[in-house]
Each structure stands twice: as C-alpha cells, then as structure tokens.
Scaffold this motif. Structure first.
Motif, PDB file in Angstrom:
ATOM      1  N   VAL A   1      -2.478  -4.391   5.326  1.00 49.29           N
ATOM      2  CA  VAL A   1      -1.431  -3.973   4.805  1.00 49.29           C
ATOM      3  C   VAL A   1      -1.222  -2.393   5.601  1.00 49.29           C
ATOM      4  CG1 VAL A   1      -1.421  -2.752   2.818  1.00 49.29           C
ATOM      5  CG2 VAL A   1      -2.057  -4.809   2.351  1.00 49.29           C
TER       6      VAL A   1
ATOM      7  N   PHE B   1      -0.487   1.501   5.961  1.00 47.03           N
ATOM      8  CA  PHE B   1       0.112   2.221   5.265  1.00 47.03           C
ATOM      9  C   PHE B   1       0.783   3.707   5.977  1.00 47.03           C
ATOM     10  CE2 PHE B   1      -1.336   2.121   0.921  1.00 47.03           C
ATOM     11  CZ  PHE B   1      -2.367   0.510   0.790  1.00 47.03           C
TER      12      PHE B   1
ATOM     13  N   LYS C   1       8.236  -3.692   2.369  1.00 47.78           N
ATOM     14  CA  LYS C   1       7.269  -4.056   1.263  1.00 47.78           C
ATOM     15  C   LYS C   1       6.409  -5.037   2.125  1.00 47.78           C
ATOM     16  CE  LYS C   1       8.022  -2.149  -2.750  1.00 47.78           C
ATOM     17  NZ  LYS C   1       9.730  -1.161  -2.409  1.00 47.78           N
ATOM     18  N   PHE C   2       7.161  -6.312   2.442  1.00 48.63           N
ATOM     19  CA  PHE C   2       6.121  -7.721   2.849  1.00 48.63           C
ATOM     20  C   PHE C   2       6.930  -8.004   4.172  1.00 48.63           C
ATOM     21  CE2 PHE C   2       3.430  -7.813  -1.325  1.00 48.63           C
ATOM     22  CZ  PHE C   2       4.102  -7.416  -2.163  1.00 48.63           C
TER      23      PHE C   2
ATOM     24  N   LEU D   1      -9.379   2.883   5.267  1.00 50.08           N
ATOM     25  CA  LEU D   1      -7.896   2.836   5.777  1.00 50.08           C
ATOM     26  C   LEU D   1      -9.074   3.295   7.696  1.00 50.08           C
ATOM     27  CD1 LEU D   1      -6.531   3.017   3.232  1.00 50.08           C
ATOM     28  CD2 LEU D   1      -5.752   4.358   3.681  1.00 50.08           C
ATOM     29  N   LYS D   2      -7.503   2.695   8.676  1.00 57.23           N
ATOM     30  CA  LYS D   2      -8.574   3.291   9.993  1.00 57.23           C
ATOM     31  C   LYS D   2      -7.015   3.780  10.167  1.00 57.23           C
ATOM     32  CE  LYS D   2     -11.756  -0.129  10.736  1.00 57.23           C
ATOM     33  NZ  LYS D   2     -12.974   1.334  10.710  1.00 57.23           N
TER      34      LYS D   2
ATOM     35  N   PHE E   1     -12.142   5.853  -2.500  1.00 61.25           N
ATOM     36  CA  PHE E   1     -12.774   5.497  -1.847  1.00 61.25           C
ATOM     37  C   PHE E   1     -13.225   6.918  -0.947  1.00 61.25           C
ATOM     38  CE2 PHE E   1     -10.822   1.742   0.846  1.00 61.25           C
ATOM     39  CZ  PHE E   1     -10.675   1.070  -0.037  1.00 61.25           C
TER      40      PHE E   1
ATOM     41  N   PHE F   1     -12.156   7.169   6.360  1.00 59.08           N
ATOM     42  CA  PHE F   1     -12.085   7.258   5.221  1.00 59.08           C
ATOM     43  C   PHE F   1     -13.554   6.105   4.876  1.00 59.08           C
ATOM     44  CE2 PHE F   1      -8.390   7.708   3.029  1.00 59.08           C
ATOM     45  CZ  PHE F   1      -7.593   8.337   3.570  1.00 59.08           C
ATOM     46  N   GLY F   2     -14.571   5.866   4.098  1.00 59.10           N
ATOM     47  CA  GLY F   2     -15.179   5.079   4.096  1.00 59.10           C
ATOM     48  C   GLY F   2     -14.535   3.377   3.503  1.00 59.10           C
TER      49      GLY F   2
ATOM     50  N   SER G   1      -8.094  12.025   9.224  1.00 56.96           N
ATOM     51  CA  SER G   1      -8.815  11.721   8.105  1.00 56.96           C
ATOM     52  C   SER G   1      -9.462  10.446   8.667  1.00 56.96           C
ATOM     53  CB  SER G   1      -8.494  11.192   6.643  1.00 56.96           C
ATOM     54  OG  SER G   1      -8.185  12.453   5.853  1.00 56.96           O
TER      55      SER G   1
ATOM     56  N   GLN H   1      -4.989  -1.051   6.214  1.00 54.13           N
ATOM     57  CA  GLN H   1      -6.710  -1.472   5.788  1.00 54.13           C
ATOM     58  C   GLN H   1      -6.891  -2.984   5.472  1.00 54.13           C
ATOM     59  OE1 GLN H   1      -5.423  -0.702   1.789  1.00 54.13           O
ATOM     60  NE2 GLN H   1      -7.616  -0.428   1.047  1.00 54.13           N
TER      61      GLN H   1
ATOM     62  N   SER I   1      -1.884  -1.538  -7.934  1.00 49.93           N
ATOM     63  CA  SER I   1      -0.823  -0.902  -7.413  1.00 49.93           C
ATOM     64  C   SER I   1      -0.822  -1.113  -5.881  1.00 49.93           C
ATOM     65  CB  SER I   1      -0.131  -0.712  -7.873  1.00 49.93           C
ATOM     66  OG  SER I   1      -0.857   0.834  -7.913  1.00 49.93           O
ATOM     67  N   ARG I   2      -1.307  -1.262  -5.710  1.00 48.75           N
ATOM     68  CA  ARG I   2      -1.885  -0.472  -3.679  1.00 48.75           C
ATOM     69  C   ARG I   2      -1.667   1.385  -3.622  1.00 48.75           C
ATOM     70  NH1 ARG I   2       1.002  -4.677  -2.086  1.00 48.75           N
ATOM     71  NH2 ARG I   2       2.057  -3.482  -0.173  1.00 48.75           N
ATOM     72  N   GLN I   3      -1.318   1.734  -4.923  1.00 44.79           N
ATOM     73  CA  GLN I   3      -0.959   2.932  -4.081  1.00 44.79           C
ATOM     74  C   GLN I   3      -2.246   3.699  -4.151  1.00 44.79           C
ATOM     75  OE1 GLN I   3       2.545   4.397  -3.834  1.00 44.79           O
ATOM     76  NE2 GLN I   3       1.045   6.253  -2.826  1.00 44.79           N
ATOM     77  N   MET I   4      -1.479   4.734  -2.903  1.00 52.56           N
ATOM     78  CA  MET I   4      -2.938   5.600  -2.499  1.00 52.56           C
ATOM     79  C   MET I   4      -2.766   6.736  -3.311  1.00 52.56           C
ATOM     80  SD  MET I   4      -5.686   4.656  -0.672  1.00 52.56           S
ATOM     81  CE  MET I   4      -6.792   5.358   0.096  1.00 52.56           C
TER      82      MET I   4
ATOM     83  N   TYR J   1       1.292  10.157   9.481  1.00 51.06           N
ATOM     84  CA  TYR J   1      -0.159   8.850   9.832  1.00 51.06           C
ATOM     85  C   TYR J   1       0.398   7.585   9.691  1.00 51.06           C
ATOM     86  CZ  TYR J   1      -2.563  13.226   8.627  1.00 51.06           C
ATOM     87  OH  TYR J   1      -2.689  14.732   8.694  1.00 51.06           O
TER      88      TYR J   1
ATOM     89  N   TYR K   1      -1.826   4.605   9.114  1.00 50.53           N
ATOM     90  CA  TYR K   1      -2.646   3.625   8.806  1.00 50.53           C
ATOM     91  C   TYR K   1      -3.302   2.041   8.708  1.00 50.53           C
ATOM     92  CZ  TYR K   1      -5.477   8.002   8.254  1.00 50.53           C
ATOM     93  OH  TYR K   1      -5.458   9.709   7.899  1.00 50.53           O
TER      94      TYR K   1
ATOM     95  N   PHE L   1       0.621   9.753   0.725  1.00 49.14           N
ATOM     96  CA  PHE L   1       1.125   7.969   1.267  1.00 49.14           C
ATOM     97  C   PHE L   1       2.098   7.286   0.632  1.00 49.14           C
ATOM     98  CE2 PHE L   1      -3.197   6.758   3.833  1.00 49.14           C
ATOM     99  CZ  PHE L   1      -4.055   8.445   2.951  1.00 49.14           C
ATOM    100  N   GLY L   2       2.547   6.636   1.512  1.00 46.54           N
ATOM    101  CA  GLY L   2       3.559   5.511   0.444  1.00 46.54           C
ATOM    102  C   GLY L   2       2.690   4.131   0.338  1.00 46.54           C
ATOM    103  N   PRO L   3       3.857   3.035  -0.612  1.00 40.26           N
ATOM    104  CA  PRO L   3       2.956   2.443  -0.888  1.00 40.26           C
ATOM    105  C   PRO L   3       2.626   0.868   0.029  1.00 40.26           C
ATOM    106  CG  PRO L   3       5.510   2.232  -0.659  1.00 40.26           C
ATOM    107  CD  PRO L   3       4.883   3.445   0.116  1.00 40.26           C
ATOM    108  N   GLY L   4       2.665   1.019   1.630  1.00 44.12           N
ATOM    109  CA  GLY L   4       2.276   0.192   1.813  1.00 44.12           C
ATOM    110  C   GLY L   4       3.197  -0.734   1.860  1.00 44.12           C
ATOM    111  N   THR L   5       3.002  -1.774   3.324  1.00 44.55           N
ATOM    112  CA  THR L   5       3.184  -3.118   3.902  1.00 44.55           C
ATOM    113  C   THR L   5       2.288  -3.728   3.497  1.00 44.55           C
ATOM    114  OG1 THR L   5       5.719  -1.941   4.814  1.00 44.55           O
ATOM    115  CG2 THR L   5       5.333  -3.840   5.860  1.00 44.55           C
ATOM    116  N   ARG L   6       2.124  -5.242   3.078  1.00 44.49           N
ATOM    117  CA  ARG L   6       1.683  -6.559   3.390  1.00 44.49           C
ATOM    118  C   ARG L   6       2.312  -6.715   5.039  1.00 44.49           C
ATOM    119  NH1 ARG L   6      -2.372  -8.056   0.252  1.00 44.49           N
ATOM    120  NH2 ARG L   6      -2.532  -7.396  -1.035  1.00 44.49           N
TER     121      ARG L   6
END
Lengths: 116, 117
Positions: B88, B90, B9-10, B43-44, A91, A106-107, A104, B37, A42-45, B33, B35, B108-113
């Motif tokens: 992606v 975050f 989301k996308f 994550l960067k 991670f 991350f690896g 943070s 991915q 689901s990609r949720q962290m 923040y 990030y 974290f949020g659910p992310g945007t692709r």
C-alpha cells in the motif's frame, strides 16, 4: 539513523477502560518531533498527538495523552475511556528537526482492539 | 481543501508492467513524501521532495522514480513492476515552519493498494 520500536504487536482493552501503548526510539539528535498516528481499517493515517522534544510538558489531546521521557527515549500513548472507534493500528513516528529533511521514521505498529 | 489526494485507489499490475501513482495536495505544502506499507508493518520512505524541482531518496528507492514539477503534484513511477512491490502506497505532505526552520506534521492521502502478479 533513527529507529523506532513498538514492542507490543497487539493489545486489547475493554470499552471505557484505559490502555497504554509503548514506544521507544533511538537517536543522537537533540531536537526532534514525536508523533502517534492512528490507522483504522479504512487505512487512512490520522494524526493522534504530537510532541516536540524541547517541551518538557507532555502533550494531551482530549482522551489521548503521552508520557514523554526524553532521557529514556520513551514515548508512550495513553488512551483513557477507550471507545469502540479507537480500534485501529497505532504507529509511533520520529521526525528530526531539520529543514532539509522532515522525514519520519515509523515503528511497526500496535494493533489495538477495544472490546464492548 | 481536499487535502492530499491519491489515484488510483487500487491497481493490479502484471510483472514487468509500469505505472504512475498520482499524488496531489492543495495546502501549498512544500514538502511531499512517498511511503510504502507492507502487510503488518510500518511505513517506509521511498522518496521525498523539499520543493518543486528537488527530490531525494528515502530508505527504499530501488525500482521507483519521482518528479516534482509543481508544488501541488508528486507522482511516483514504477518501472518494471515486481511482486516485491506489492504494497500500500501513501503520499504525504507537510509545511516548512519558517521560524523553526523545520518541517512539521505530515498529512497523509488515503493510499493506493497495488498488487503485482
């Protein structure tokens, strides 16, 4: 700058067995936090477990525990009684104890597959 | 609490287009923040903010801009999208632990692709 290394890109384990994911880091800091995050498809962290560097006692959260070796700069995650729902990317992350930062590092992650 | 929310989301962009990725949190966290991915990677950090009106660069800020006019919102702006920005994204937030003087666990949020073609 801090670096975090996860040397196992992929791992697999049989359901109900135990697996250990490794993480090493490099820092000159003395006060910091370490984290393990889980990222399912689901990609949720999702935060799995957190360790404060000044605490000698290893953190545990139910089936998840860490082996924190500060001198060796090692922070491995042990998953006991593995379940199919543990399949995910994991991670390791480092955060400096700094009121002006809180960033943070991350690896690159370890993909864990739990097999039935 | 909704936690950290991200929209959209996308999204698919053409090279050279611009867009804003939205991020909001309702936990009254002072740190936020952004990030990115990339596939198979960790994550960067792109940008972060320690409070309203204060932002700073992370590891990979080029091609992005941020603003933080309120505690709740932290939008990320992409100007002149490039294929290298396909990733992606975050958003995360955390709370300053006053007694310890340091930020704590990130949520974290659910992310945007985002795909740039």
């Amino acid at each position: 700058a801090q670096t975090v290394t996860q040397s196992q890109p992929e791992m697999s384990v049989q359901e109900a067995e135990t697996v250990t994911l490794s993480c090493t880091y490099d820092t000159s800091e003395n006060n910091y936090y370490l984290f393990w995050y889980k990222q399912p498809p689901s990609r949720q962290m999702i935060l799995v477990i957190r360790q404060e560097a000044y605490k000698q006692q290893n953190a545990t959260e139910n089936r998840f525990s860490v082996n924190f070796q500060k001198a060796a700069k090692s922070f491995s995650l042990k998953i006991s009684d593995s379940q199919l729902g543990d399949t995910a990317m994991y991670f390791c992350a480092f955060m400096k104890h700094d009121k002006n930062a809180g960033k943070s590092t991350f690896g690159d992650g370890t993909t864990l597959t739990v097999k039935p | 609490n909704a936690g950290v929310t991200q929209t959209p989301k996308f999204r698919i962009l053409k090279i050279g287009q611009s867009m804003t990725l939205q991020c909001a949190q309702d936990m009254n966290h002072n740190y936020m923040y952004w990030y990115r991915q990339d596939p198979g990677m960790g994550l960067k950090l792109i940008y972060y903010s320690v409070g309203a009106g204060i932002t700073d660069k992370g590891e990979v800020p080029n091609g992005y801009n941020v603003s933080r006019s309120t505690t709740e919102d932290f939008p990320l702006r992409l100007e002149l999208a490039a294929p290298s920005q396909t990733s992606v994204y975050f958003c995360a937030s955390s709370y300053l632990v006053a007694s310890g003087g340091a930020a704590d666990t990130q949520y974290f949020g659910p992310g945007t692709r985002l795909t740039v073609l």
